[in-house]
Design a protein around this motif. Structure first.
Motif, short mmCIF file in Angstrom:
data_model
loop_
_atom_site.label_atom_id
_atom_site.label_comp_id
_atom_site.label_asym_id
_atom_site.label_seq_id
_atom_site.Cartn_x
_atom_site.Cartn_y
_atom_site.Cartn_z
N MET A 15 51.81 23.48 -41.00
CA MET A 15 52.22 24.87 -41.08
C MET A 15 53.47 25.01 -41.94
O MET A 15 54.15 24.03 -42.22
CB MET A 15 52.47 25.44 -39.68
N MET A 16 53.74 26.25 -42.34
CA MET A 16 54.93 26.54 -43.13
C MET A 16 55.45 27.91 -42.70
O MET A 16 54.70 28.87 -42.66
CB MET A 16 54.57 26.55 -44.62
N THR A 17 56.73 27.94 -42.35
CA THR A 17 57.36 29.20 -41.99
C THR A 17 58.61 29.41 -42.84
O THR A 17 59.21 28.45 -43.32
CB THR A 17 57.76 29.24 -40.50
N ILE A 18 58.97 30.67 -43.01
CA ILE A 18 60.17 31.01 -43.77
C ILE A 18 60.99 31.98 -42.93
O ILE A 18 60.45 32.93 -42.37
CB ILE A 18 59.82 31.65 -45.13
N GLU A 19 62.29 31.71 -42.85
CA GLU A 19 63.22 32.63 -42.19
C GLU A 19 64.21 33.13 -43.24
O GLU A 19 64.77 32.33 -43.98
CB GLU A 19 64.00 31.92 -41.08
N VAL A 20 64.40 34.43 -43.27
CA VAL A 20 65.41 35.02 -44.14
C VAL A 20 66.64 35.24 -43.27
O VAL A 20 66.62 36.04 -42.34
CB VAL A 20 64.92 36.34 -44.77
N GLN A 21 67.70 34.47 -43.55
CA GLN A 21 68.93 34.51 -42.76
C GLN A 21 70.06 35.00 -43.65
O GLN A 21 70.71 34.21 -44.32
CB GLN A 21 69.26 33.11 -42.22
N GLY A 22 70.24 36.30 -43.68
CA GLY A 22 71.25 36.87 -44.56
C GLY A 22 70.88 36.60 -46.01
O GLY A 22 69.83 36.98 -46.47
N LYS A 23 71.76 35.88 -46.74
CA LYS A 23 71.45 35.61 -48.15
C LYS A 23 70.66 34.32 -48.33
O LYS A 23 70.28 33.97 -49.44
CB LYS A 23 72.74 35.57 -48.98
N TYR A 24 70.40 33.61 -47.22
CA TYR A 24 69.66 32.34 -47.32
C TYR A 24 68.20 32.52 -46.95
O TYR A 24 67.86 33.29 -46.06
CB TYR A 24 70.29 31.29 -46.39
N ILE A 25 67.36 31.78 -47.62
CA ILE A 25 65.94 31.72 -47.29
C ILE A 25 65.66 30.28 -46.87
O ILE A 25 65.84 29.36 -47.67
CB ILE A 25 65.06 32.11 -48.50
N VAL A 26 65.29 30.09 -45.61
CA VAL A 26 65.08 28.75 -45.06
C VAL A 26 63.59 28.53 -44.84
O VAL A 26 62.95 29.24 -44.06
CB VAL A 26 65.86 28.56 -43.74
N THR A 40 66.37 25.08 -48.26
CA THR A 40 67.16 26.31 -48.24
C THR A 40 67.30 26.83 -49.66
O THR A 40 67.66 26.08 -50.57
CB THR A 40 68.55 26.04 -47.63
N PHE A 41 67.02 28.11 -49.82
CA PHE A 41 67.08 28.76 -51.14
C PHE A 41 68.09 29.90 -51.08
O PHE A 41 68.27 30.53 -50.05
CB PHE A 41 65.71 29.31 -51.54
N LEU A 42 68.73 30.16 -52.21
CA LEU A 42 69.69 31.25 -52.29
C LEU A 42 69.09 32.52 -52.90
O LEU A 42 69.74 33.56 -52.92
CB LEU A 42 70.92 30.82 -53.09
N SER A 43 67.85 32.41 -53.42
CA SER A 43 67.24 33.59 -54.03
C SER A 43 65.72 33.49 -53.95
O SER A 43 65.16 32.40 -53.81
CB SER A 43 67.66 33.71 -55.50
N LEU A 70 48.16 32.16 -51.04
CA LEU A 70 49.39 31.43 -50.79
C LEU A 70 50.56 32.04 -51.56
O LEU A 70 51.63 32.31 -51.00
CB LEU A 70 49.19 29.97 -51.19
N MET A 71 50.35 32.31 -52.85
CA MET A 71 51.41 32.89 -53.67
C MET A 71 51.75 34.32 -53.21
O MET A 71 52.91 34.71 -53.21
CB MET A 71 51.01 32.90 -55.15
N ALA A 72 50.74 35.06 -52.79
CA ALA A 72 50.99 36.42 -52.28
C ALA A 72 51.85 36.37 -51.03
O ALA A 72 52.75 37.19 -50.84
CB ALA A 72 49.66 37.12 -51.99
N ALA A 73 51.60 35.37 -50.16
CA ALA A 73 52.41 35.23 -48.95
C ALA A 73 53.86 34.92 -49.30
O ALA A 73 54.78 35.47 -48.68
CB ALA A 73 51.83 34.13 -48.06
N PHE A 74 54.08 34.06 -50.31
CA PHE A 74 55.45 33.77 -50.73
C PHE A 74 56.13 35.02 -51.30
O PHE A 74 57.30 35.27 -51.06
CB PHE A 74 55.47 32.65 -51.77
N LYS A 75 55.38 35.82 -52.05
CA LYS A 75 55.96 37.02 -52.68
C LYS A 75 56.34 38.08 -51.66
O LYS A 75 57.19 38.92 -51.93
CB LYS A 75 54.99 37.59 -53.70
N GLU A 76 55.72 38.04 -50.47
CA GLU A 76 56.05 39.03 -49.44
C GLU A 76 57.38 38.74 -48.75
O GLU A 76 57.88 39.57 -48.02
CB GLU A 76 54.93 39.07 -48.40
N VAL A 77 57.93 37.55 -48.97
CA VAL A 77 59.19 37.18 -48.31
C VAL A 77 60.33 38.03 -48.87
O VAL A 77 60.42 38.24 -50.04
CB VAL A 77 59.49 35.68 -48.52
#
Length: 77
Positions: A15-26, A40-43, A70-77
């Protein structure tokens, strides 16, 4: 405020999950093959760059629809 996104989930070990924590994307990627990896990404562009490298379109030649989802799911973040 933390926003969670589930990119994909086949079972508890793939599985793969993404959390948006303020300015960070984890991003947490869990696989039965590699265990758990955290990135961890900054943008969002940095996230999309990683996603395009991690899931190259050529690996999905027989299943382009899965790649597009898959790419559509990433773009929704």
């Amino acid at each position: 405020m933390i926003k969670k996104h589930e990119i994909y989930k086949k079972d508890n070990w793939n599985m793969m999950t993404i959390e948006v924590q303020g300015k960070y994307i984890v991003l947490r990627e869990i696989s039965d093959q590699w265990g758990e990896e955290t990135h961890t990404f900054l943008s969002r562009p940095a996230l999309m760059h990683w996603a395009n490298n991690r899931f190259p379109k050529v690996e999905f030649q027989n299943n382009e629809e899965e790649w597009h989802q898959l790419m559509a799911a990433f773009k929704e973040v």
